[in-house]
Write an enzyme that holds these catalytic residues in place. Structure first.
Site, PDB file in Angstrom:
ATOM      1  CG  ASN A   9       9.594   2.794  -3.074  1.00  0.00           C
ATOM      2  OD1 ASN A   9      10.274   2.224  -3.937  1.00  0.00           O
ATOM      3  ND2 ASN A   9       8.598   2.204  -2.446  1.00  0.00           N
ATOM      4  CE  LYS A  11       5.278   2.969  -4.284  1.00  0.00           C
ATOM      5  NZ  LYS A  11       4.045   2.648  -3.599  1.00  0.00           N
ATOM      6  CG  HIS A  97       7.285  -0.908   0.266  1.00  0.00           C
ATOM      7  ND1 HIS A  97       6.030  -1.149  -0.221  1.00  0.00           N
ATOM      8  CD2 HIS A  97       7.447   0.438   0.260  1.00  0.00           C
ATOM      9  CE1 HIS A  97       5.455   0.014  -0.515  1.00  0.00           C
ATOM     10  NE2 HIS A  97       6.300   0.989  -0.235  1.00  0.00           N
ATOM     11  CD  GLU A  99       3.934  -0.921  -3.096  1.00  0.00           C
ATOM     12  OE1 GLU A  99       5.017  -0.928  -3.699  1.00  0.00           O
ATOM     13  OE2 GLU A  99       3.271   0.122  -2.903  1.00  0.00           O
ATOM     14  CD  GLU A 169       6.192   3.347   3.349  1.00  0.00           C
ATOM     15  OE1 GLU A 169       6.465   4.376   2.733  1.00  0.00           O
ATOM     16  OE2 GLU A 169       6.146   2.239   2.816  1.00  0.00           O
ATOM     17  N   GLY A 175      -0.110   5.257  -1.721  1.00  0.00           N
ATOM     18  CA  GLY A 175      -0.581   5.330  -3.096  1.00  0.00           C
ATOM     19  C   GLY A 175      -2.074   5.569  -3.209  1.00  0.00           C
ATOM     20  CB  SER A 215      -0.550   9.963   0.171  1.00  0.00           C
ATOM     21  OG  SER A 215      -1.096   8.794  -0.413  1.00  0.00           O
TER      22      SER A 215
HETATM   23  C1  PEP Z   1       5.807   4.214  -0.781  1.00  0.00           C
HETATM   24  O1  PEP Z   1       6.064   3.815  -1.888  1.00  0.00           O
HETATM   25  O2  PEP Z   1       6.443   3.761   0.183  1.00  0.00           O
HETATM   26  C2  PEP Z   1       4.765   5.218  -0.613  1.00  0.00           C
HETATM   27  C3  PEP Z   1       4.569   5.721   0.578  1.00  0.00           C
HETATM   28  O3  PEP Z   1       4.054   5.575  -1.730  1.00  0.00           O
HETATM   29  P1  PEP Z   1       3.136   6.879  -1.896  1.00  0.00           P
HETATM   30  O4  PEP Z   1       3.986   8.049  -1.456  1.00  0.00           O
HETATM   31  O5  PEP Z   1       2.801   6.933  -3.348  1.00  0.00           O
HETATM   32  O6  PEP Z   1       1.945   6.724  -1.018  1.00  0.00           O
END
Ligand code: PEP
Length: 253
Positions: A9, A11, A97, A99, A169, A175, A215
């Site tokens: 992803n 983003k 997601h 976000e 998630e 992040g 992460s």
């Molecule tokens: C994500 O963008 O869905 C995500 C899990 O980001 P990260 O791996 O940076 O935590």
């Protein structure tokens, strides 16, 4: 055998040139995708055509959009329809997601509509769910995630639900550098699968891929992906680095 997926992803990161260089770097490195394994690149809308062209003909490699609108077409300035994505040959769309839920107020109901329009156009949703920190601290994460599944997915028929990839998630791990332990990931993935089994039966629940996101990096991917109910990952930060993401692809089981 369930699909095992390493999904990147991006983003809202990278210029076009940086995105091209990242994909060039990843495809130039040795990585092996077995028949049941896939690499998926969720890139920003303006880069979809570039990514499709660059990855054309690569086996088990797909491009995803990071979002789509819930309506077919019309006066929705700034939005992107599933039909537009389909016309580019895109096969996956990330939906819900955290976000998008947080900054763009996407509700479970809106996501149900987005799931529906994706399936109508034969687009495969990667449906994200997961709890914020306060919910985890109150130990009510199961109820929270169960509600997300129920309100966005449970109207689907058994045939339809099998088209969905779920990404769990935990928001507190996205992040932040904080990863859920592999036990915490397995526990929630097993819970999600048991919920799906309760609604659709064990055979269907067993066929649905459930990715972990939060992460994931080269250093923890093997351990997390080795959990029996974890079928790969949705990866943000580490997916922007060639060697990290190649190692994550190679960590798929
Ligand atoms: C994500 O963008 O869905 C995500 C899990 O980001 P990260 O791996 O940076 O935590």
């Amino acid at each position: 055998m369930r699909k095992q997926i390493a999904a990147a992803n991006w983003k809202m990161n990278l210029t076009l040139q940086q995105g091209e260089a990242l994909l060039d770097g990843i495809i130039s490195k040795p990585h092996s995708l077995k028949e049941n394994q896939q690499a998926v690149f969720a890139v920003p809308f303006p880069y979809l055509a570039m990514a499709q062209a660059k990855l054309a003909g690569k086996q088990n490699v797909f491009v995803a959009a990071q979002n789509c609108y819930s309506k077919k077409s019309g006066a929705y300035t700034g939005e992107v329809s599933v039909e537009m994505l389909q016309s580019l040959g895109i096969q996956y769309v990330v939906l819900g997601h955290s976000e998008r839920r947080e900054y763009f107020h996407e509700s479970n109901q809106l996501l149900a509509d987005k799931v529906n329009i994706c399936l109508e156009f034969k687009m495969l949703p990667i449906f994200c769910c997961g709890e914020p920190l306060a919910i985890r601290e109150a130990n009510t994460q199961n109820e929270y995630v169960a509600k997300q599944l129920e309100e966005s997915l449970y109207h689907l028929s058994p045939d339809q639900v099998q088209q969905i990839v779920i990404a769990y998630e935990p928001i507190w791990a996205i992040g932040t550098g904080k990863t859920a332990s592999s036990d915490q990931a397995q526990e929630m993935h097993a819970f999600i699968r048991s919920q799906l089994a309760g609604k659709y039966g064990v055979a269907i629940a067993d066929s649905i891929s459930i990715l972990y996101g939060g992460s994931v990096k080269a250093a923890n991917a093997v351990e997390i992906f080795s959990q029996p109910d974890v079928d790969g990952g949705l990866v943000g930060g580490a997916a922007l680095l060639v060697d990290e993401f190649v190692a994550i692809i190679n960590a798929l089981k």
